[in-house]
Design a protein around this motif. Sequence first.
Motif, PDB file in Angstrom:
ATOM      1  N   LYS A  84      34.739  -4.378  -1.838  1.00  0.00           N
ATOM      2  CA  LYS A  84      35.250  -3.536  -2.879  1.00  0.00           C
ATOM      3  C   LYS A  84      34.288  -2.291  -2.650  1.00  0.00           C
ATOM      4  N   LEU A  85      34.850  -1.001  -2.434  1.00  0.00           N
ATOM      5  CA  LEU A  85      34.289   0.048  -2.493  1.00  0.00           C
ATOM      6  C   LEU A  85      33.710   0.574  -3.822  1.00  0.00           C
ATOM      7  N   ALA A  86      32.775   1.376  -3.807  1.00  0.00           N
ATOM      8  CA  ALA A  86      32.396   2.078  -5.143  1.00  0.00           C
ATOM      9  C   ALA A  86      33.637   2.697  -6.098  1.00  0.00           C
ATOM     10  N   ASP A  87      34.672   3.267  -5.167  1.00  0.00           N
ATOM     11  CA  ASP A  87      35.588   3.870  -5.785  1.00  0.00           C
ATOM     12  C   ASP A  87      36.720   2.827  -6.322  1.00  0.00           C
ATOM     13  N   GLY A  88      36.483   1.595  -6.294  1.00  0.00           N
ATOM     14  CA  GLY A  88      37.455   0.648  -6.507  1.00  0.00           C
ATOM     15  C   GLY A  88      38.510   0.053  -5.547  1.00  0.00           C
ATOM     16  N   THR A  89      38.673   0.731  -4.614  1.00  0.00           N
ATOM     17  CA  THR A  89      39.654   0.334  -3.656  1.00  0.00           C
ATOM     18  C   THR A  89      39.117  -0.662  -2.591  1.00  0.00           C
ATOM     19  N   GLU A  90      39.966  -1.507  -2.207  1.00  0.00           N
ATOM     20  CA  GLU A  90      39.292  -2.660  -1.319  1.00  0.00           C
ATOM     21  C   GLU A  90      39.517  -2.514   0.327  1.00  0.00           C
ATOM     22  N   GLN A  91      38.818  -2.983   1.163  1.00  0.00           N
ATOM     23  CA  GLN A  91      39.133  -2.783   2.492  1.00  0.00           C
ATOM     24  C   GLN A  91      38.411  -3.824   3.167  1.00  0.00           C
ATOM     25  N   ASP A  92      38.616  -4.167   4.564  1.00  0.00           N
ATOM     26  CA  ASP A  92      38.011  -4.979   5.077  1.00  0.00           C
ATOM     27  C   ASP A  92      36.634  -4.172   5.544  1.00  0.00           C
ATOM     28  N   HIS A  93      35.233  -5.026   5.630  1.00  0.00           N
ATOM     29  CA  HIS A  93      34.161  -4.421   5.849  1.00  0.00           C
ATOM     30  C   HIS A  93      34.287  -4.126   7.401  1.00  0.00           C
ATOM     31  N   LYS A  94      33.462  -2.983   7.849  1.00  0.00           N
ATOM     32  CA  LYS A  94      33.385  -2.619   8.841  1.00  0.00           C
ATOM     33  C   LYS A  94      32.678  -3.586  10.014  1.00  0.00           C
ATOM     34  N   VAL A  95      33.196  -4.063  11.119  1.00  0.00           N
ATOM     35  CA  VAL A  95      32.571  -4.784  12.014  1.00  0.00           C
ATOM     36  C   VAL A  95      31.865  -4.092  13.153  1.00  0.00           C
ATOM     37  N   ILE A  96      30.580  -4.481  13.340  1.00  0.00           N
ATOM     38  CA  ILE A  96      29.808  -3.672  14.229  1.00  0.00           C
ATOM     39  C   ILE A  96      30.366  -3.740  15.785  1.00  0.00           C
ATOM     40  N   ASP A  97      30.205  -2.952  16.574  1.00  0.00           N
ATOM     41  CA  ASP A  97      31.068  -2.869  17.724  1.00  0.00           C
ATOM     42  C   ASP A  97      30.110  -3.032  18.795  1.00  0.00           C
ATOM     43  N   THR A  98      29.020  -4.024  18.739  1.00  0.00           N
ATOM     44  CA  THR A  98      28.181  -4.506  19.859  1.00  0.00           C
ATOM     45  C   THR A  98      28.188  -6.117  19.714  1.00  0.00           C
ATOM     46  N   LYS A  99      28.083  -6.793  20.770  1.00  0.00           N
ATOM     47  CA  LYS A  99      27.952  -8.136  20.907  1.00  0.00           C
ATOM     48  C   LYS A  99      26.474  -8.548  21.315  1.00  0.00           C
ATOM     49  N   ASP A 100      25.715  -7.510  21.104  1.00  0.00           N
ATOM     50  CA  ASP A 100      24.403  -7.891  21.789  1.00  0.00           C
ATOM     51  C   ASP A 100      23.506  -8.253  20.577  1.00  0.00           C
ATOM     52  N   GLN A 101      23.381  -9.698  20.322  1.00  0.00           N
ATOM     53  CA  GLN A 101      22.562 -10.328  19.255  1.00  0.00           C
ATOM     54  C   GLN A 101      21.167  -9.546  18.903  1.00  0.00           C
ATOM     55  N   LYS A 102      20.351  -9.229  19.979  1.00  0.00           N
ATOM     56  CA  LYS A 102      19.051  -8.605  19.791  1.00  0.00           C
ATOM     57  C   LYS A 102      19.292  -7.212  18.974  1.00  0.00           C
ATOM     58  N   ASP A 103      20.080  -6.508  19.584  1.00  0.00           N
ATOM     59  CA  ASP A 103      20.333  -5.153  18.728  1.00  0.00           C
ATOM     60  C   ASP A 103      21.045  -5.437  17.143  1.00  0.00           C
ATOM     61  N   MET A 104      21.518  -6.497  17.287  1.00  0.00           N
ATOM     62  CA  MET A 104      22.183  -6.779  15.754  1.00  0.00           C
ATOM     63  C   MET A 104      21.163  -6.982  14.932  1.00  0.00           C
ATOM     64  N   LYS A 105      20.451  -8.041  15.496  1.00  0.00           N
ATOM     65  CA  LYS A 105      19.183  -8.404  14.545  1.00  0.00           C
ATOM     66  C   LYS A 105      18.259  -7.444  14.265  1.00  0.00           C
ATOM     67  N   ASN A 106      18.080  -6.594  15.239  1.00  0.00           N
ATOM     68  CA  ASN A 106      16.903  -5.406  15.214  1.00  0.00           C
ATOM     69  C   ASN A 106      17.516  -4.674  13.950  1.00  0.00           C
ATOM     70  N   LEU A 107      18.750  -4.353  13.977  1.00  0.00           N
ATOM     71  CA  LEU A 107      19.490  -3.570  12.822  1.00  0.00           C
ATOM     72  C   LEU A 107      19.399  -4.324  11.521  1.00  0.00           C
ATOM     73  N   ALA A 108      19.564  -5.422  11.554  1.00  0.00           N
ATOM     74  CA  ALA A 108      19.622  -6.373  10.250  1.00  0.00           C
ATOM     75  C   ALA A 108      18.027  -6.072   9.595  1.00  0.00           C
ATOM     76  N   ASP A 109      17.172  -6.274  10.461  1.00  0.00           N
ATOM     77  CA  ASP A 109      15.717  -6.378  10.125  1.00  0.00           C
ATOM     78  C   ASP A 109      15.601  -4.990   9.689  1.00  0.00           C
ATOM     79  N   TRP A 110      15.951  -4.009  10.129  1.00  0.00           N
ATOM     80  CA  TRP A 110      15.632  -2.624   9.790  1.00  0.00           C
ATOM     81  C   TRP A 110      16.356  -2.570   8.302  1.00  0.00           C
ATOM     82  N   ILE A 111      17.575  -2.784   8.286  1.00  0.00           N
ATOM     83  CA  ILE A 111      18.220  -2.809   6.797  1.00  0.00           C
ATOM     84  C   ILE A 111      17.090  -3.354   5.773  1.00  0.00           C
ATOM     85  N   LEU A 112      16.892  -4.550   6.207  1.00  0.00           N
ATOM     86  CA  LEU A 112      16.142  -5.433   5.283  1.00  0.00           C
ATOM     87  C   LEU A 112      14.707  -4.974   5.104  1.00  0.00           C
TER      88      LEU A 112
END
Length: 118
Positions: free
Chosen positions: A88-116
């Motif tokens: 649910k977006l802040a404006d109340g509408t719903e949509q499927d969450h964005k799927v990241i366009d990389t399959k590289d686990q290392k890049d994804m984990k690095n991004l996750a750790d950065w977010i956290l």
Amino acid sequence: MIQMKFQTKFAVLGAAALVITVGTGPVQAAIDIDAAQALFKSNDCTKCHAVDKTKKGPPLTKIAAKFKGKADGQSNVLKQMTEGKKVKLADGTEQDHKVIDTKDQKDMKNLADWILSH
Ligand code: HEC
């Protein structure tokens, strides 16, 4: 002469202690902030997420706080990036969450750790 021997022994001990200290540092790899930010931008995550302001989605500080100290924090963030579940977006509408366009686990984990890290 005896004095010298002592000093050598301490020098060796000191070096050994240093190795142990470095060896037992945090297991987690250091975060590549530049790579994380680049991936975050190139995937348009910034359209909905800012560091500390609510856009269409929650700010990174809020996401990090939610998962702080939780063992499954990283895997939850990874799921959010890969499963495309309905959100649910802040404006109340719903949509499927964005799927990241990389399959590289290392890049994804690095991004996750950065977010956290916020
Ligand atoms: C169209 C807007 C939009 C885009 C683009 C978007 N998100 Fe989100 N995101 C949201 C919303 C809305 C939520 C809140 C979902 C909820 O609370 O259920 C969210 C939640 C999250 C969460 C927290 C999940 C949780 O369980 O609290 C993470 C992590 C996240 N997004 C990462 C990303 C990443 C990484 C990208 C880029 C690949 C991205 N988002 C792109 C809207 C977006």
